[in-house]
Motif scaffolding. Sequence first.
Motif, PDB file in Angstrom:
ATOM      1  N   GLU B 790       0.836  -1.208   0.000  1.00 16.62           N
ATOM      2  CA  GLU B 790       0.000   0.000   0.000  1.00 16.62           C
ATOM      3  C   GLU B 790       0.873   1.261   0.000  1.00 16.62           C
ATOM      4  O   GLU B 790       0.632   2.204  -0.757  1.00 16.62           O
ATOM      5  CB  GLU B 790      -0.897  -0.027   1.244  1.00 16.62           C
ATOM      6  N   ILE B 793       2.436   1.754  -3.368  1.00 12.44           N
ATOM      7  CA  ILE B 793       1.480   2.294  -4.359  1.00 12.44           C
ATOM      8  C   ILE B 793       1.252   3.788  -4.092  1.00 12.44           C
ATOM      9  O   ILE B 793       1.221   4.610  -5.008  1.00 12.44           O
ATOM     10  CB  ILE B 793       0.146   1.514  -4.306  1.00 12.44           C
ATOM     11  N   ARG B 794       1.129   4.134  -2.802  1.00 13.30           N
ATOM     12  CA  ARG B 794       0.888   5.546  -2.451  1.00 13.30           C
ATOM     13  C   ARG B 794       2.062   6.420  -2.910  1.00 13.30           C
ATOM     14  O   ARG B 794       1.857   7.498  -3.467  1.00 13.30           O
ATOM     15  CB  ARG B 794       0.698   5.691  -0.946  1.00 13.30           C
ATOM     16  N   ALA B 796       4.253   5.649  -5.231  1.00 13.75           N
ATOM     17  CA  ALA B 796       4.283   5.648  -6.697  1.00 13.75           C
ATOM     18  C   ALA B 796       3.234   6.596  -7.271  1.00 13.75           C
ATOM     19  O   ALA B 796       3.424   7.184  -8.338  1.00 13.75           O
ATOM     20  CB  ALA B 796       4.045   4.230  -7.208  1.00 13.75           C
ATOM     21  N   SER B 797       2.098   6.737  -6.512  1.00 11.89           N
ATOM     22  CA  SER B 797       1.025   7.625  -6.982  1.00 11.89           C
ATOM     23  C   SER B 797       1.285   9.083  -6.635  1.00 11.89           C
ATOM     24  O   SER B 797       0.412   9.935  -6.821  1.00 11.89           O
ATOM     25  CB  SER B 797      -0.316   7.214  -6.379  1.00 11.89           C
ATOM     26  N   GLY B 798       2.389   9.343  -6.007  1.00 11.25           N
ATOM     27  CA  GLY B 798       2.754  10.743  -5.763  1.00 11.25           C
ATOM     28  C   GLY B 798       2.678  11.179  -4.312  1.00 11.25           C
ATOM     29  O   GLY B 798       2.903  12.365  -4.007  1.00 11.25           O
TER      30      GLY B 798
END
Lengths: 114, 881
Positions: B790, B793-794, B796-798
Motif C-alpha cells: 500500500e 502504491i501511495r 508511486a502515486s505521488g
Amino acid sequence: MKTKRAELLPGTLDFMVLKTLDAMGAMHGYGIARRIEQVSRDLLRMNQGTLYPALVRLEQKRLISSKWGVSENNRRAKFYSISSAGRKQLIAETENWDRIAGVIVRLLHDPQGA
Amino acid sequence: MMSWLNLNLTRALTLFGKDSLDRELREELHCHLELLIEEGRLEGMTYEEARRRAFWILGNPEVIRENSIGAATPQFFDHLLVDIKLGLADLKKCPALYSAAVLMLASGLVTAGMTLVIASFWHKTPSYGPGGQEVFLINHYAPKGIGKWNGFEAHFVPNTADFIRWKTGAKSFSEICIASLLPKSVNATLSPNSGSTALSASFVGPEFFHLLGVKPYLGRTFDPASSTTDWRSVVLSRKSWQTLFHSDSQILNRVIAIEGTDRRVIGVMPEGFLFPNNSDIWLPQQPSSSNPAFQFHGWLVLARLAPGHNESGAEAELNAMGSEGTSLNRLQPISDIYDQISPFQFRLLLSAAGTVFAIACFSAWTLIRVRIGARQQEFAAQVVLGASPGRIVRQVLAQFFLLGSAAWICSIPTSILATWILFLWTRRSGEGGWFFAPKLYMIEVLVTMALAALAVVPCGIFPAINALPGRSLLRAGVLRSVLHERFRLGSLPLVFQLSFAIVLFVGAGTTFRAFFLSWLSFSHQHNSATLLAANISFNGADSAITKPEVNGLYKKIQEDLASMPGIISVSLTNALPFDGTPAVGNEVQIEGSSSRLHTDLAVIRNVAPGYFTQLSIPLLQGRPTETSDREANVAWISNSLAHSFFHGESPIGRRIRTVNPREVSHWMTIVGVVGDLRTSPFSNGPEPTLYRSYQESVNSETVLLPQNILLRTTRSSEQYRPLVAARLRGINPSLRIHNLGFLPEGYWRSINVPVALTMLFAMFSAIALLLTAASVYGAQCHWVAERRREIAIRIASGASRRHVLGMGLRHGVTILLLGLGAGTPVAIATAYLLRHWLWIPVELSTFISCSAALACIVCCASSLPLLSASKIEPVSILRSE
C-alpha cells in the motif's frame, strides 16, 4: 451362494478376546485370532491386525497379562492370559450383552411390532 | 477414579518405554506372519502366495504397530512433541524477535518474583516470626472523638503499674512480658584488655523470647520460669556476635562487662532478629512497683492470648480492669511494629510488580502477534492440507509454552544476580534491620514458574486465534475477522499495555516527586550539612543527679559549646525531629473548656532557646524563645495545632496544657506560633506540635534525663565532631555521648524502607518504559510490513514521504490515546490512594509530565519503522509482489 460376512460391532473385540482367553487359557495373538474366526465359523470379517491394539489396551487396563513363551512352530511368541479383573469384567460384560441382545431379540420378533 | 488414574499413569509411563513396546510388537507380528505363512503352505500354497495371503489377513504390520502404540500412549503428548518441534523450527527462523519476547517475559517474571521475596522479607521475617497471630501489644489509645493524624492513631505506652496489674490479673493471656520502649546505648567492655564499645541494648522481661516463640541460634534465651537466675546474663544478636566476637564458637559463658557489671553470654539470636529496637544485645529486666526507678517507666507490653480467648474478649477484660484517665486499652497486632512495611505499602508494592508483569505479558503478546501475522500463509496452507483449527491453536500455544519455559529458565540466573545485588546493598545499609541472604529462594522459583504458566494461557490464546486463517468459515475464524476488522482487536494488547504503563508512571512519579521534594526541602530548609546532633546521658543511676545539678550542667554545656570557635548556636531538645522515632501523640487542652471536643493530640517537644532558628522553623506570630523562658510557663504551638484549636483566631496569650495523667499538668501561656515541620516525606500531614521550655524535661517527675544537643556550625559539621566530643567530656567526665553525628543520619535510617520502595518504583517504571518502547516498535514494524504494498502504491502515486510518516503516526497516536484514555481513570484512582502514604497532594503537573514522557517514548518508537518505510523504492516492492 457365497455367505455374507458380518462386520465386527464396535467395542466387541475386547469382549471376544476376554472370552477366548477365559475359555482357552493362555494364547498368543495368532491363536486368539484363529479361535475367534473358528467360533464365528468364518462369518466374522476381521482384520487380524486389529487384534493387537486391543491386546495392548486390555493389558494396560490390567484385564489380561502377558508372558513370552515358545509357539508351536518354535518361535518366540507372547502368550496372553485373562486376569481376575478381566474375569470380573467379562462377567459384567456378558450380563450386559445378554440384556441388550434380549431386548433387541424381543423387539425384532415381537408380533405387535415396535 | 483410581483405575482411571492408574490407566493414564500407565499410558504416560509407556511414553518412556515406547521403543521397547515397538520392538515387542515387531517380534509378535513377525511370529504372527510366520504362523500365517506356515498355515498357507500347509494348504498347498507357494511361499509367495502364502506370504501375500498372510499380509492380506493380518494387514500392514507398520500400521498395526502405529495403531497399537497409539492405543497405548496418550495422544496429547505425541501432538505436543510435534508442536514443540514445529515451534522450535520457527524459533530458529526468527531468533531476534523470539529472544526479545523471552527477555520481555523474563523481565516480568524476575520483577514479580523478586518483589514477592522482598515484600515477604519486609512484611514478616518468617523464620524468626513472633510465633503466630496471637501475640499483641497492649496500648492505651486516645478515646473516641479525638482525631487521628499522621496516619497513626495516637496511643500512650503502658507503665510499670499497668504491666503489673495486667500480669497479675488478666486471664485472657497465657504470657505477658515487657520490652523497653526505646533502645538504650550502653558501654560494654568485651575483654579485660579492650576498650569500651557502645551497644544498643533492649531491656526485656525473662518471658520475652519464649513469648515470641524465637529460638536462639546458639545457646539459650532467658528462662521464663525464673526471674532471678538470669539477671546477670546477656543475649547477643547475630550481627554483634559476628562483628564484635568474629563468630567465636566459644562465645557461650564468656563474661563481658556492661555498664560496669559482669554479665555472662548465654545465647546468640538468629540472623535478622533485632526486635524490638534494632538491638545489639538483650538484657533481662523485671520491673517492680516497689522500685521508684520503674514507677513511671513506659514499656512495650507484649501478650500472648491464652487458648480459647479472643482479641475483643481480652480488650474487654483489660478495660474492665481500669485504665489511665479516659484512654482505652486496646490490642495492637505485633506485626504492626515487627513488619518493616505497612499493609498498604505491601499491597502497593505487589500491585506495582503485578503491573510490570502484565506489561511484560502484553509486550510478549504484541511481538508474537507480529510473528503470527507473518505466518498467515503458512497456517492457511496447513488448513488447506486438512489441519483443524484446534491443531493450529495448539501449535501456537505450544510455541508460547516454549517461550514461557525459556523465560522462566532465564529468570533464574537473573534472580540470583538480583539477589546478590540486594545482598550487597543491604549489607552496606545494614542499619535497616533487614538482611538479604544471597541465595535462590524456592518461593521465587515456584512463583515465577506459576506466573510463567499463567502468562502462557491468556497471552497465547489470543495470538492463537489470530493465527486462524481469515478465510476459514469456522466460527473462530469468523470471530477473529469480525473482531479484527471492526474493533481493531489486534491493537488490544498494546492499548492494555499503555494503560497499565500510565498507571505505573503516575504512581511512581508521584512517589518519586514526594521523596525528591521532601529531600530538597529538608536539605534546603535545615541546611543539614552544618547541623550536628548528639544524645547525652550520665553514667550510673540517673536519679542520683539532682535537678539543680542537671540545670547547671545544661547551662554549662550550652555556654561552653557556644564559646567554641566555629559554633554558631547551641540548643537542646528532648527528642530530635528527624531521628526516625515515630512521634507519639499526647492530649492537650486549652483553658476555658473541659469538654473533650476541645482536646486534641499533639507532639510535645521540649526545646531550649535557639531551637527554631537552628532548624529554620519560621516564627509566624508572637515572640521567639528567650533565655528567661527557662523558668516561665510558656509554650509555642505549630501552625497546624493553632489552626485545629483556634480556627484563625490569634492564640497568643491563651493557655494550654497537657492532659496526659502521667505528667504534671500546669497551664502554659502560648507566646508564639511557628511553622510546621515535616519530619518525613512519607506521612500524610504535618505533626501538630506543642513546644515548651526544655526545663520541662528536668522539672517533670516522669521524664528522665537523656537530652539531645543541636549545634549549628559555620562550616561542614563533620570536622567539629571530635572537637565537640572532647569538649563535652571535658565539661563532665560522667557525661556520656551517643550518636554524635549529622542530623540526617537518623532521618535516612527512618526512611530506609520507603526510600527502597521509591527506588523500586523507579526501577519498575524504567522496565515498563523499555518494554513499552520495544513492543510499540515491534507493533509498528508489523503495521509497516502489512502495508508495504500500500505504501509503495501511495508513493508511486505521488504521496510524499511526510504523508507516509503521518499515516503511520496516526496509527501509533490512536493507540496511544486509547491507552491513555483507558488508563487515566485508574491512574487518578491510584494517585488518590497514594495520598494515604505521601504528604504531598497529587498534582496535575505530575500526571501531565508522566503522560508526556510516555507519549514521547511511544512517538519515537513508532517513528523509527516509519522512517525506513518512507524510504522504500516503490518499483522494487511492486516488482517483487
